[in-house]
Design a protein around this motif. Structure first.
Motif, PDB file in Angstrom:
ATOM      1  N   TYR A  84      29.531  36.973  34.821  1.00 50.61           N
ATOM      2  CA  TYR A  84      29.928  37.581  33.546  1.00 50.61           C
ATOM      3  C   TYR A  84      31.379  38.065  33.589  1.00 50.61           C
ATOM      4  N   PHE A  85      31.805  38.587  34.746  1.00 48.31           N
ATOM      5  CA  PHE A  85      33.223  38.949  34.874  1.00 48.31           C
ATOM      6  C   PHE A  85      34.080  37.693  34.726  1.00 48.31           C
ATOM      7  N   GLY A  86      33.645  36.593  35.328  1.00 45.81           N
ATOM      8  CA  GLY A  86      34.365  35.332  35.198  1.00 45.81           C
ATOM      9  C   GLY A  86      34.426  34.856  33.760  1.00 45.81           C
ATOM     10  N   THR A  87      33.332  35.017  33.041  1.00 45.05           N
ATOM     11  CA  THR A  87      33.307  34.628  31.631  1.00 45.05           C
ATOM     12  C   THR A  87      34.264  35.496  30.824  1.00 45.05           C
ATOM     13  N   ALA A  88      34.348  36.761  31.153  1.00 46.48           N
ATOM     14  CA  ALA A  88      35.306  37.651  30.475  1.00 46.48           C
ATOM     15  C   ALA A  88      36.738  37.209  30.753  1.00 46.48           C
ATOM     16  N   LEU A  89      37.011  36.812  31.982  1.00 43.92           N
ATOM     17  CA  LEU A  89      38.365  36.444  32.378  1.00 43.92           C
ATOM     18  C   LEU A  89      38.900  35.203  31.672  1.00 43.92           C
ATOM     19  N   VAL A  90      38.014  34.383  31.130  1.00 39.88           N
ATOM     20  CA  VAL A  90      38.424  33.155  30.449  1.00 39.88           C
ATOM     21  C   VAL A  90      39.399  33.441  29.314  1.00 39.88           C
ATOM     22  N   ALA A  91      39.205  34.514  28.602  1.00 39.61           N
ATOM     23  CA  ALA A  91      40.027  34.804  27.418  1.00 39.61           C
ATOM     24  C   ALA A  91      41.075  35.874  27.658  1.00 39.61           C
ATOM     25  N   VAL A  92      41.282  36.272  28.903  1.00 35.43           N
ATOM     26  CA  VAL A  92      42.192  37.382  29.175  1.00 35.43           C
ATOM     27  C   VAL A  92      43.624  37.074  28.727  1.00 35.43           C
ATOM     28  N   ARG A 101      44.526  43.580  31.834  1.00 31.53           N
ATOM     29  CA  ARG A 101      43.116  43.168  31.806  1.00 31.53           C
ATOM     30  C   ARG A 101      42.759  42.386  33.070  1.00 31.53           C
ATOM     31  N   LEU A 102      43.665  41.540  33.506  1.00 31.67           N
ATOM     32  CA  LEU A 102      43.438  40.776  34.729  1.00 31.67           C
ATOM     33  C   LEU A 102      43.344  41.703  35.935  1.00 31.67           C
ATOM     34  N   ALA A 103      44.237  42.673  36.009  1.00 34.76           N
ATOM     35  CA  ALA A 103      44.216  43.635  37.117  1.00 34.76           C
ATOM     36  C   ALA A 103      42.943  44.480  37.101  1.00 34.76           C
ATOM     37  N   GLU A 104      42.386  44.698  35.933  1.00 39.86           N
ATOM     38  CA  GLU A 104      41.151  45.482  35.793  1.00 39.86           C
ATOM     39  C   GLU A 104      39.917  44.656  36.184  1.00 39.86           C
ATOM     40  N   LEU A 105      39.871  43.398  35.754  1.00 40.67           N
ATOM     41  CA  LEU A 105      38.650  42.614  35.864  1.00 40.67           C
ATOM     42  C   LEU A 105      38.547  41.752  37.119  1.00 40.67           C
ATOM     43  N   PHE A 106      39.655  41.199  37.575  1.00 41.04           N
ATOM     44  CA  PHE A 106      39.577  40.289  38.714  1.00 41.04           C
ATOM     45  C   PHE A 106      39.043  40.969  39.980  1.00 41.04           C
ATOM     46  N   PRO A 107      39.525  42.167  40.335  1.00 40.56           N
ATOM     47  CA  PRO A 107      38.955  42.832  41.514  1.00 40.56           C
ATOM     48  C   PRO A 107      37.457  43.124  41.361  1.00 40.56           C
ATOM     49  N   ALA A 108      37.021  43.447  40.158  1.00 40.46           N
ATOM     50  CA  ALA A 108      35.595  43.708  39.934  1.00 40.46           C
ATOM     51  C   ALA A 108      34.778  42.435  40.124  1.00 40.46           C
ATOM     52  N   ALA A 109      35.325  41.303  39.689  1.00 39.98           N
ATOM     53  CA  ALA A 109      34.626  40.024  39.854  1.00 39.98           C
ATOM     54  C   ALA A 109      34.499  39.670  41.327  1.00 39.98           C
ATOM     55  N   THR A 110      35.587  39.807  42.070  1.00 40.38           N
ATOM     56  CA  THR A 110      35.532  39.464  43.493  1.00 40.38           C
ATOM     57  C   THR A 110      34.667  40.450  44.274  1.00 40.38           C
ATOM     58  N   ALA A 111      34.667  41.716  43.868  1.00 38.89           N
ATOM     59  CA  ALA A 111      33.813  42.705  44.538  1.00 38.89           C
ATOM     60  C   ALA A 111      32.332  42.392  44.295  1.00 38.89           C
ATOM     61  N   SER A 112      32.005  41.927  43.110  1.00 38.08           N
ATOM     62  CA  SER A 112      30.615  41.559  42.825  1.00 38.08           C
ATOM     63  C   SER A 112      30.186  40.376  43.671  1.00 38.08           C
ATOM     64  N   THR A 113      31.075  39.419  43.840  1.00 36.16           N
ATOM     65  CA  THR A 113      30.771  38.266  44.687  1.00 36.16           C
ATOM     66  C   THR A 113      30.602  38.700  46.133  1.00 36.16           C
ATOM     67  N   ALA A 114      31.495  39.548  46.617  1.00 33.41           N
ATOM     68  CA  ALA A 114      31.414  40.013  48.005  1.00 33.41           C
ATOM     69  C   ALA A 114      30.157  40.849  48.236  1.00 33.41           C
ATOM     70  N   SER A 115      29.758  41.653  47.262  1.00 31.40           N
ATOM     71  CA  SER A 115      28.574  42.500  47.402  1.00 31.40           C
ATOM     72  C   SER A 115      27.301  41.675  47.489  1.00 31.40           C
ATOM     73  N   ARG A 116      27.327  40.479  46.922  1.00 33.37           N
ATOM     74  CA  ARG A 116      26.158  39.606  46.906  1.00 33.37           C
ATOM     75  C   ARG A 116      25.899  38.986  48.278  1.00 33.37           C
TER      76      ARG A 116
END
Length: 151
Positions: A84-92, A101-116
């Motif tokens: 979902y973070f990736g889907t949000a990033l499509v229109a950033v 927006r990129l600085a806000e969302l990209f780290p959250a996306a990678t952190a979600s992947t790493a947490s998995r």
């Protein structure tokens, strides 16, 4: 007859892509359809905000599951949040301040992947640039099949 979720080609494609991820627990149909209907058609700001809000809510659910030792539920929720973070990033790039927006969302996306990663069986690892550069996709009649990466 083909159903369109959005008049915007990119948004419609991203919604279809998210729905396609449901078969591997990469998304939830109800979550995707709710977000798709909440985003204003063609408006990058509402697209990014809607999907980022969903991603944060799913990530919070993942953290709660992880805190209670429910590793499989946490793993699946982290996967959905990353998507979902990736889907949000499509229109950033269509937002008023894309860099913020990129600085806000990209780290959250990678952190979600790493947490998995800890919840996967066998445990997955972060791809290194050298391994990723040696992997290449080969085409087949039905799908692209990546070569096995060397250890």
């Amino acid at each position: 007859m083909r159903y369109r979720f959005s008049e915007n080609e990119q948004f419609n494609y991203e919604i279809l892509l998210a729905l396609g991820a449901t078969w591997q627990q990469g998304a939830d149909v109800g979550e995707v359809l709710t977000a798709a209907s909440a985003a204003t058609d063609g408006d990058a700001e509402t697209w990014v905000s809607t999907w980022a809000t969903l991603a944060r809510a799913v990530r919070a659910r993942a953290e709660k599951c992880a805190a209670h030792g429910r590793t499989v539920s946490a793993r699946d929720a982290y996967l959905r949040a990353a998507g979902y973070f990736g889907t949000a990033l499509v229109a950033v790039d269509g937002c008023a301040d894309p860099e913020a927006r990129l600085a806000e969302l990209f780290p959250a996306a990678t952190a979600s992947t790493a947490s998995r990663r800890p919840g996967t069986r066998p445990p997955s690892e972060s791809p290194s640039p050298t391994k990723a550069s040696r992997c290449r996709a080969t085409s087949s009649a039905r799908r692209a099949v990546p070569e096995r990466c060397p250890p």
